[in-house]
Motif scaffolding. Sequence first.
Motif, PDB file in Angstrom:
ATOM      1  N   GLU A  40     -22.838  93.735  49.568  1.00 62.00           N
ATOM      2  CA  GLU A  40     -23.486  93.171  47.874  1.00 62.00           C
ATOM      3  C   GLU A  40     -23.057  94.289  46.674  1.00 62.00           C
ATOM      4  O   GLU A  40     -22.584  93.893  45.633  1.00 62.00           O
ATOM      5  N   PRO A  63     -44.724  92.197  49.305  1.00 63.25           N
ATOM      6  CA  PRO A  63     -43.888  91.245  49.732  1.00 63.25           C
ATOM      7  C   PRO A  63     -44.111  90.540  51.240  1.00 63.25           C
ATOM      8  O   PRO A  63     -43.737  89.639  51.596  1.00 63.25           O
ATOM      9  N   ARG A  82     -46.235  87.711  50.486  1.00 67.29           N
ATOM     10  CA  ARG A  82     -45.335  86.473  50.140  1.00 67.29           C
ATOM     11  C   ARG A  82     -44.730  85.794  51.187  1.00 67.29           C
ATOM     12  O   ARG A  82     -44.248  84.665  51.299  1.00 67.29           O
ATOM     13  N   PHE A 115     -35.274  96.665  50.036  1.00 70.91           N
ATOM     14  CA  PHE A 115     -34.151  95.551  50.235  1.00 70.91           C
ATOM     15  C   PHE A 115     -33.449  95.099  49.166  1.00 70.91           C
ATOM     16  O   PHE A 115     -32.310  94.803  48.791  1.00 70.91           O
ATOM     17  N   ASN A 131     -33.076  98.348  58.108  1.00 73.73           N
ATOM     18  CA  ASN A 131     -32.320  98.342  59.562  1.00 73.73           C
ATOM     19  C   ASN A 131     -30.772  98.122  59.028  1.00 73.73           C
ATOM     20  O   ASN A 131     -30.418  98.221  58.030  1.00 73.73           O
ATOM     21  N   VAL A 145     -39.351  85.159  48.363  1.00 73.41           N
ATOM     22  CA  VAL A 145     -39.414  84.855  49.785  1.00 73.41           C
ATOM     23  C   VAL A 145     -39.845  86.397  50.453  1.00 73.41           C
ATOM     24  O   VAL A 145     -40.013  86.324  51.864  1.00 73.41           O
ATOM     25  N   GLY A 146     -40.503  87.341  49.849  1.00 72.78           N
ATOM     26  CA  GLY A 146     -41.002  88.130  50.557  1.00 72.78           C
ATOM     27  C   GLY A 146     -40.000  89.547  50.635  1.00 72.78           C
ATOM     28  O   GLY A 146     -40.295  90.154  51.502  1.00 72.78           O
ATOM     29  N   ALA A 147     -38.991  89.745  49.865  1.00 71.19           N
ATOM     30  CA  ALA A 147     -38.153  90.785  50.185  1.00 71.19           C
ATOM     31  C   ALA A 147     -38.831  92.137  49.667  1.00 71.19           C
ATOM     32  O   ALA A 147     -39.484  92.007  48.561  1.00 71.19           O
ATOM     33  N   THR A 148     -38.764  93.107  50.433  1.00 73.04           N
ATOM     34  CA  THR A 148     -39.367  94.297  49.636  1.00 73.04           C
ATOM     35  C   THR A 148     -38.467  95.122  48.762  1.00 73.04           C
ATOM     36  O   THR A 148     -37.358  94.634  48.550  1.00 73.04           O
ATOM     37  N   ARG A 173     -29.165  95.606  59.397  1.00 74.97           N
ATOM     38  CA  ARG A 173     -28.719  94.246  58.668  1.00 74.97           C
ATOM     39  C   ARG A 173     -28.857  94.741  57.085  1.00 74.97           C
ATOM     40  O   ARG A 173     -27.940  94.122  56.392  1.00 74.97           O
ATOM     41  N   MET A 230     -35.553  86.470  45.678  1.00 69.00           N
ATOM     42  CA  MET A 230     -35.589  87.444  46.889  1.00 69.00           C
ATOM     43  C   MET A 230     -37.286  87.978  46.688  1.00 69.00           C
ATOM     44  O   MET A 230     -37.884  88.119  47.803  1.00 69.00           O
TER      45      MET A 230
END
Lengths: 298, 228
Positions: free
Chosen positions: A12, B75, B78, A215, A2, A209-212, A4, A206
């Motif tokens: 970054e 992901p 998680r 991402f 997205n 916490v479940g970042a793909t 974001r 990352m």
Amino acid sequence: MNVRGITHSLKEGLTGIWRNRIMALASVASVTAALLILGVVMILVLNINNIGMTSKEQFREIVVDLRKDLSMDQMEEIGDNISELEGVETVNFQTNEQALTIMKMDWADEAYLLEGFSENPLPNSYTIVLTDIEHTEKVVSKLISIEGIDDIRYYKDIVEKLIKITITIRNVGVILMVVLVLISIFIIFNTIKLTVFARQTEISIMKYVGATNGFIRGPFIVEGIILGFVGSVISILAILYAYKIVYQKVLEDFYAFFTMYLVPYYVIVNDIVIIFFTIGIGVGIVGSVLSLKRFLRV
Amino acid sequence: MIRLVDVCKRYNHEVLALDSVSLHIKKGDFVFLVGSSGAGKSTLIKLLLKEEEPTSGRIFMNNREITRLAGRQVPFLRREMGVVFQDFRLLPKKTVFENVAFAMEMTGISAKQIRKQVPMILSMVALSNRANNYPNQLSGGEQQRVSIARAIVNNPTVLIADEPTGNLDPDTSWEIMKLLSFINKRGTTVIMATHNREIVDIMQKRVVVLEKGKIVSDEMRGVYKNER
């Protein structure tokens, strides 16, 4: 991804470049170097090809000089024989008188030198125009067996040499470029690896916490794309500017005659821009994907 | 909701880190994993987080077999779990607010939602007045509270804590335990690996004891057992 994710990646990615600016500079320089070599090779090959194409028309001729002791009938018979050969488009007879007149015209001011001859030194000749330069050898082999021909002149050798030179330049260029592209990928790979190392904790958090992967990869891909993009822009500007100067120099110093052999500036702009951006950005992406491979496994 | 069936984990074809472990953890449970270093606590946690794959056996979470999950699904698995570590693992260049918001950004939630949710969680861990501080300006207990806030901000069903009090003094440790217990009361399953005998004994929760990769005891209102 997205909006974001994209803004996050951009921000970054730029931070990453700034953090390792020296390596970023090295990456851009190597991409630029690779693309500059590619540009020079491309322009050389394009131009040599163009010379080949332009001169193909002139080179599909065979000139046959006839023996001096032939009678008019014999000469006509030879002409008939030639025009029956396969691959022959037209046959033009030129008497030695016509040849001398043309020579005098060509020599213009120095023509008086030709006055000294008591007898015309030039032979009668046939100028054969072939349907295609490829027929040269076939026609020449037939011509040899025709009685009364003194000399056969043709240009296939020159054309073949030209093609050989083109191929050599192209091959050497391609090898050079592949090597440089690999070096660029390697340097970008290492540059981005520095950012990856600096962000190792961040990447592991990352992941928890479940970042793909997409991402996580985003900022590094952006970093690679920017490095490749900057390298492309620099080399595109450099190559186009240099070619423009050369083109104009040729135009001024050698007159318009020579420019017919040169590929016009505006013709190559599009190709160069598309090819350079593709390779430059591609190299950046490959480099960054490779450098992340190990870190994304968990 | 979490079920391990005959799970074995062997590293490098040599050490058996987990030896046919079977375990069932119900929704809303509070489970202590205890055992000496190398008993298999970390391995068990790594398997739950899908950081490692079991050599054999099956693991189910929320009625899904996670041992069969495709890599790109990990992901999302998680996001159903929150993780807290002994060393906090906060990002030093981000503020408390940003550290917590960071976990929400991953999930593609709107900025508006983040601005609403993060202060709520921070007030829950009593760090509202620290939102704009950086981790190095906080005490150990405060840092751990930030990491707990980060772990629960996405409303996970399970909170996994790997020695969360390992780096903290006794008073601060209790602060953390009260917080974890509060989170558990809200319905989140909590799995906590620890060495802290006092905490385990006083909390009176379910205790699973691991020894050399095997479960040697599993009691509902257990205490820390001495290894013989």
